[in-house]
Design a protein around this motif. Structure first.
Motif, PDB file in Angstrom:
ATOM      1  N   GLN A  35      31.353  20.409  -2.082  1.00  0.00           N
ATOM      2  CA  GLN A  35      31.296  19.597  -0.872  1.00  0.00           C
ATOM      3  C   GLN A  35      32.405  18.553  -0.893  1.00  0.00           C
ATOM      4  OE1 GLN A  35      27.304  17.992  -0.713  1.00  0.00           O
ATOM      5  NE2 GLN A  35      26.524  19.806   0.332  1.00  0.00           N
ATOM      6  N   SER A  36      32.927  18.253   0.299  1.00  0.00           N
ATOM      7  CA  SER A  36      34.004  17.271   0.369  1.00  0.00           C
ATOM      8  C   SER A  36      33.921  16.480   1.667  1.00  0.00           C
ATOM      9  CB  SER A  36      35.369  17.968   0.278  1.00  0.00           C
ATOM     10  OG  SER A  36      35.582  18.825   1.404  1.00  0.00           O
ATOM     11  N   VAL A  37      34.597  15.339   1.676  1.00  0.00           N
ATOM     12  CA  VAL A  37      34.748  14.540   2.886  1.00  0.00           C
ATOM     13  C   VAL A  37      36.210  14.564   3.282  1.00  0.00           C
ATOM     14  CG1 VAL A  37      32.811  13.051   2.292  1.00  0.00           C
ATOM     15  CG2 VAL A  37      35.123  12.397   1.585  1.00  0.00           C
ATOM     16  N   GLY A  38      36.476  14.190   4.536  1.00  0.00           N
ATOM     17  CA  GLY A  38      37.851  14.179   5.006  1.00  0.00           C
ATOM     18  C   GLY A  38      38.180  12.899   5.741  1.00  0.00           C
ATOM     19  N   PHE A  39      39.259  12.924   6.509  1.00  0.00           N
ATOM     20  CA  PHE A  39      39.673  11.735   7.259  1.00  0.00           C
ATOM     21  C   PHE A  39      38.664  11.381   8.346  1.00  0.00           C
ATOM     22  CE2 PHE A  39      44.372  10.484   6.758  1.00  0.00           C
ATOM     23  CZ  PHE A  39      44.284  10.597   5.381  1.00  0.00           C
ATOM     24  N   SER A  40      37.900  12.381   8.813  1.00  0.00           N
ATOM     25  CA  SER A  40      36.913  12.084   9.856  1.00  0.00           C
ATOM     26  C   SER A  40      35.852  11.116   9.350  1.00  0.00           C
ATOM     27  CB  SER A  40      36.265  13.372  10.364  1.00  0.00           C
ATOM     28  OG  SER A  40      35.657  14.081   9.304  1.00  0.00           O
ATOM     29  N   SER A  41      35.632  11.080   8.038  1.00  0.00           N
ATOM     30  CA  SER A  41      34.651  10.140   7.474  1.00  0.00           C
ATOM     31  C   SER A  41      35.163   8.706   7.492  1.00  0.00           C
ATOM     32  CB  SER A  41      34.305  10.539   6.029  1.00  0.00           C
ATOM     33  OG  SER A  41      35.375  10.237   5.143  1.00  0.00           O
ATOM     34  N   LEU A  42      36.461   8.532   7.787  1.00  0.00           N
ATOM     35  CA  LEU A  42      37.067   7.197   7.778  1.00  0.00           C
ATOM     36  C   LEU A  42      37.200   6.601   9.174  1.00  0.00           C
ATOM     37  CD1 LEU A  42      39.961   7.932   5.232  1.00  0.00           C
ATOM     38  CD2 LEU A  42      37.675   7.044   4.744  1.00  0.00           C
ATOM     39  N   LEU A  43      36.847   7.380  10.199  1.00  0.00           N
ATOM     40  CA  LEU A  43      36.994   6.889  11.572  1.00  0.00           C
ATOM     41  C   LEU A  43      36.039   5.736  11.853  1.00  0.00           C
ATOM     42  CD1 LEU A  43      37.344  10.229  13.580  1.00  0.00           C
ATOM     43  CD2 LEU A  43      39.113   8.480  13.275  1.00  0.00           C
ATOM     44  N   ARG A  44      36.522   4.782  12.665  1.00  0.00           N
ATOM     45  CA  ARG A  44      35.710   3.634  13.078  1.00  0.00           C
ATOM     46  C   ARG A  44      35.624   3.609  14.604  1.00  0.00           C
ATOM     47  NH1 ARG A  44      39.073  -0.592   9.394  1.00  0.00           N
ATOM     48  NH2 ARG A  44      40.257  -0.624  11.346  1.00  0.00           N
ATOM     49  N   ASP A  45      34.725   2.796  15.122  1.00  0.00           N
ATOM     50  CA  ASP A  45      34.537   2.720  16.575  1.00  0.00           C
ATOM     51  C   ASP A  45      35.789   2.231  17.301  1.00  0.00           C
ATOM     52  OD1 ASP A  45      31.963   3.605  16.267  1.00  0.00           O
ATOM     53  OD2 ASP A  45      31.066   1.601  16.307  1.00  0.00           O
ATOM     54  N   ASP A  46      36.621   1.453  16.615  1.00  0.00           N
ATOM     55  CA  ASP A  46      37.804   0.890  17.277  1.00  0.00           C
ATOM     56  C   ASP A  46      39.052   1.763  17.119  1.00  0.00           C
ATOM     57  OD1 ASP A  46      38.138   0.502  14.597  1.00  0.00           O
ATOM     58  OD2 ASP A  46      38.778  -1.605  14.737  1.00  0.00           O
ATOM     59  N   ASP A  47      38.876   3.017  16.662  1.00  0.00           N
ATOM     60  CA  ASP A  47      40.024   3.913  16.459  1.00  0.00           C
ATOM     61  C   ASP A  47      40.366   4.704  17.717  1.00  0.00           C
ATOM     62  OD1 ASP A  47      40.833   3.409  13.791  1.00  0.00           O
ATOM     63  OD2 ASP A  47      39.109   4.545  13.041  1.00  0.00           O
ATOM     64  N   VAL A  48      40.258   4.068  18.874  1.00  0.00           N
ATOM     65  CA  VAL A  48      40.514   4.756  20.150  1.00  0.00           C
ATOM     66  C   VAL A  48      41.951   5.251  20.204  1.00  0.00           C
ATOM     67  CG1 VAL A  48      40.560   4.512  22.649  1.00  0.00           C
ATOM     68  CG2 VAL A  48      38.762   3.386  21.325  1.00  0.00           C
ATOM     69  N   ARG A  49      42.899   4.409  19.815  1.00  0.00           N
ATOM     70  CA  ARG A  49      44.314   4.794  19.878  1.00  0.00           C
ATOM     71  C   ARG A  49      44.609   5.928  18.888  1.00  0.00           C
ATOM     72  NH1 ARG A  49      48.869   2.686  22.000  1.00  0.00           N
ATOM     73  NH2 ARG A  49      50.845   3.061  20.940  1.00  0.00           N
ATOM     74  N   ALA A  50      44.048   5.823  17.695  1.00  0.00           N
ATOM     75  CA  ALA A  50      44.281   6.865  16.692  1.00  0.00           C
ATOM     76  C   ALA A  50      43.736   8.206  17.166  1.00  0.00           C
ATOM     77  CB  ALA A  50      43.629   6.463  15.370  1.00  0.00           C
ATOM     78  N   ILE A  51      42.534   8.200  17.734  1.00  0.00           N
ATOM     79  CA  ILE A  51      41.945   9.449  18.218  1.00  0.00           C
ATOM     80  C   ILE A  51      42.776  10.026  19.356  1.00  0.00           C
ATOM     81  CG2 ILE A  51      39.927  10.445  19.367  1.00  0.00           C
ATOM     82  CD1 ILE A  51      38.222   8.437  17.775  1.00  0.00           C
ATOM     83  N   SER A  52      43.311   9.154  20.212  1.00  0.00           N
ATOM     84  CA  SER A  52      44.173   9.616  21.297  1.00  0.00           C
ATOM     85  C   SER A  52      45.424  10.293  20.741  1.00  0.00           C
ATOM     86  CB  SER A  52      44.565   8.433  22.187  1.00  0.00           C
ATOM     87  OG  SER A  52      45.466   8.844  23.189  1.00  0.00           O
ATOM     88  N   HIS A  53      46.030   9.676  19.728  1.00  0.00           N
ATOM     89  CA  HIS A  53      47.194  10.295  19.072  1.00  0.00           C
ATOM     90  C   HIS A  53      46.798  11.636  18.463  1.00  0.00           C
ATOM     91  CE1 HIS A  53      50.026   7.102  19.604  1.00  0.00           C
ATOM     92  NE2 HIS A  53      49.430   6.240  18.799  1.00  0.00           N
ATOM     93  N   GLY A  54      45.643  11.657  17.801  1.00  0.00           N
ATOM     94  CA  GLY A  54      45.213  12.883  17.147  1.00  0.00           C
ATOM     95  C   GLY A  54      45.024  14.027  18.113  1.00  0.00           C
ATOM     96  N   ARG A  55      44.399  13.744  19.253  1.00  0.00           N
ATOM     97  CA  ARG A  55      44.196  14.794  20.255  1.00  0.00           C
ATOM     98  C   ARG A  55      45.521  15.286  20.819  1.00  0.00           C
ATOM     99  NH1 ARG A  55      39.056  11.739  23.096  1.00  0.00           N
ATOM    100  NH2 ARG A  55      37.434  12.613  21.716  1.00  0.00           N
ATOM    101  N   ARG A  56      46.432  14.335  21.041  1.00  0.00           N
ATOM    102  CA  ARG A  56      47.759  14.712  21.579  1.00  0.00           C
ATOM    103  C   ARG A  56      48.508  15.612  20.598  1.00  0.00           C
ATOM    104  NH1 ARG A  56      52.520  12.328  20.440  1.00  0.00           N
ATOM    105  NH2 ARG A  56      51.494  10.464  19.594  1.00  0.00           N
ATOM    106  N   LEU A  57      48.535  15.237  19.335  1.00  0.00           N
ATOM    107  CA  LEU A  57      49.259  16.022  18.336  1.00  0.00           C
ATOM    108  C   LEU A  57      48.561  17.350  18.062  1.00  0.00           C
ATOM    109  CD1 LEU A  57      50.150  13.155  15.829  1.00  0.00           C
ATOM    110  CD2 LEU A  57      51.628  14.180  17.561  1.00  0.00           C
TER     111      LEU A  57
END
Length: 395
Positions: A35-57
């Motif tokens: 079993q492992s964790v990834g970067f999704s385990s590090l997301l926070r509620d205020d990561d709106v900009r990061a998630i937007s970048h992630g979806r775009r890329l």
């Protein structure tokens, strides 16, 4: 390389081994029951900009890859947001346009991971980007760290030669240790352990498993060639040398043509775990596709010749005494000089491939430089002992 270490640590009563399986590593770990964790385990509620970048890329990538889409979005988004924090909006855009994901060095996400999971020791390989960031953050936060180097690759060695890059550096041979010491590392910081992934090559039942594999696939009386494929990037992230991403497929096509002209030759194709989308090979009695979950050690023992670009599979083949051909047309060929080290017959033109294969299959083994090959058999135990030592020192 880390899977045997993880398994060993997981058997220790006083050790809790948390594994970060980033991008394609997660599926490989999963196939091994880890079993492992990834970067999704590090997301926070205020990561709106990061998630937007992630979806775009993520939208610009093939959508049928081996990585979970949400994990890809988190990895890309947090890494790009970190790039912006370090270089600014314009600088990040320029750097990503030039280097793509090679531009990432996700220090911020790794700081989050260290704060969230509070590790006593960080263990990783010499790989760039996230693993490199983990080592740098460990040093910054005064967390003991162990870095495993699996090859003789000069760019990797240069990175590890920096004072403070990991508390302990585990290497595959005395020659690598001596190089690092000459480059400035202290002798007590560099330990010759060998590579844990090679330990399984010398399990007692490997030869019997290889015999069964040949019988199962009806390879008796055949000369079996393994093509160990890998991804070829558009650009070497270290030297800037321009590559040809179609090279692996060109080699594969050439091998298929050669095989079909030989009555007693058989080709086995083993795709790299990171080759998420591979072409569907036509049904052919002279070609076998090695499944990704098939153990590599018995397969290597079962074949008669290995062909690769720069894969560590080539080094494993030589440890078993198998002849090796390297197609020295990769952007990484200079960084992993198997032929120059005497481990392989190197070719730099595909027109030379058939004659090189014929010579080696006819009994001219060629390269036999075993003196510089890594120590084998007890690497996992050696690495674990270094981890335990650092853990006890920090207790």
């Amino acid at each position: 390389m880390l899977i045997p270490v993880i398994r060993h640590l997981s058997t220790l009563a006083d050790f809790n081994c948390l594994v970060m399986g980033l991008t394609t590593a997660a599926s490989q770990l999963g196939r091994c029951g880890i079993q492992s964790v990834g970067f999704s385990s590090l997301l926070r509620d205020d990561d709106v900009r990061a998630i937007s970048h992630g979806r775009r890329l993520f939208s610009s990538l093939p959508q049928d890859g081996a990585v979970d889409p949400q994990e890809s979005i988190a990895y890309l988004g947090l890494s790009y947001a970190d790039l912006e924090e370090r270089l600014g909006v314009e600088g990040a855009a320029v750097e990503y346009a030039l280097k793509g994901r090679q531009a990432f060095l996700p220090l911020g996400p790794m700081r989050r991971a260290c704060i969230k999971y509070a590790p006593d020791v960080i263990v990783t390989t010499i790989s760039p980007r996230a693993e490199q960031a983990a080592i740098l953050v460990a040093s910054e936060m005064k967390i003991p760290s162990v870095c495993l180097i699996d090859l003789f690759a000069r760019p990797s060695l240069k990175r590890a030669s920096t004072q403070g890059y990991a508390t302990r550096v585990c290497v595959i041979s005395d020659s690598v240790k001596n190089w690092l010491i000459r480059a400035g590392r202290r002798p007590d910081e560099v330990v010759v352990t060998g590579n844990p992934v090679f330990d399984e090559l010398f399990a007692r039942d490997i030869k019997s498993k290889a015999v069964l594999l040949r019988e199962k696939n009806k390879w008796q009386g055949k000369k079996v060639i393994l093509w160990a494929s890998q991804i070829e990037p558009e650009r070497n992230p270290f030297s800037g040398r321009i590559g040809d991403p179609s090279l692996p497929w060109s080699v594969e096509a050439c091998l298929k043509d050669i095989i079909r002209s030989k009555d007693d030759w058989h080709l086995v194709i083993r795709y790299h775990p990171n080759q998420g989308c591979v072409p569907t090979s036509e049904v052919d009695e002279k070609i076998t596709i090695s499944e990704r979950n098939e153990p590599l050690a018995p397969l290597l023992q079962a074949v008669d010749l290995v062909v690769t670009l720069t894969s560590t599979v080539g080094l494993e083949a030589r440890l078993l005494g198998k002849p090796l051909i390297t197609v020295d047309m990769s952007v990484y060929s200079d960084d992993t000089p198997y032929a120059k080290l005497g481990f392989s017959v190197g070719i730099d033109d595909l027109s030379e491939l058939e004659s090189a294969m014929s010579r080696l299959l006819d009994g001219c083994i060629g390269p036999n430089s075993l003196s510089e090959l890594p120590r084998i058999g007890m690497a996992t135990d050696s690495v674990v002992q270094q981890i335990l030592k650092l853990s006890n020192e920090g207790a």
